[in-house]
Design a protein around this motif. Structure first.
Motif, short mmCIF file in Angstrom:
data_model
loop_
_atom_site.label_atom_id
_atom_site.label_comp_id
_atom_site.label_asym_id
_atom_site.label_seq_id
_atom_site.Cartn_x
_atom_site.Cartn_y
_atom_site.Cartn_z
N THR A 93 0.95 4.06 -2.97
CA THR A 93 0.76 5.47 -2.66
C THR A 93 1.93 6.31 -3.18
N SER A 108 -0.13 -5.84 -2.63
CA SER A 108 -1.22 -5.70 -1.67
C SER A 108 -2.34 -6.70 -1.95
N LEU A 124 0.83 -1.21 0.00
CA LEU A 124 0.00 0.00 0.00
C LEU A 124 0.86 1.26 0.00
#
Length: 73
Positions: A28, A59, A24
């Motif tokens: 990002t 993820s 994650l």
């Protein structure tokens, strides 16, 4: 399709929870690089795209990993 939903809801091993968090963060970071309001060199935006995709895949795979020892029968 029902099996995928069951796997997503099943307990995830601790190691894969850590990998999911790293994925994650990578997604990002890659998204931030791609959406930067300043002009960046092509190589930087290319790497940002790869980092975003790799983070998303990491993820997703980590989320669908199931701990069979904790899963109720």
């Amino acid at each position: 399709m029902n099996k995928i939903v069951e796997r997503a809801k099943a307990p995830t091993p601790k190691f894969f929870k850590v990998l999911r968090t790293i994925g994650l963060a990578m997604a990002t970071l890659g998204g931030t690089i791609l959406a930067a309001p300043v002009a960046l060199p092509v190589i930087v935006t290319t790497i940002g795209g790869y980092v975003a995709v790799a983070g998303g895949v990491l993820s997703a795979v980590s989320q669908l990993t199931v701990d069979t020892h904790e899963q109720p029968d």
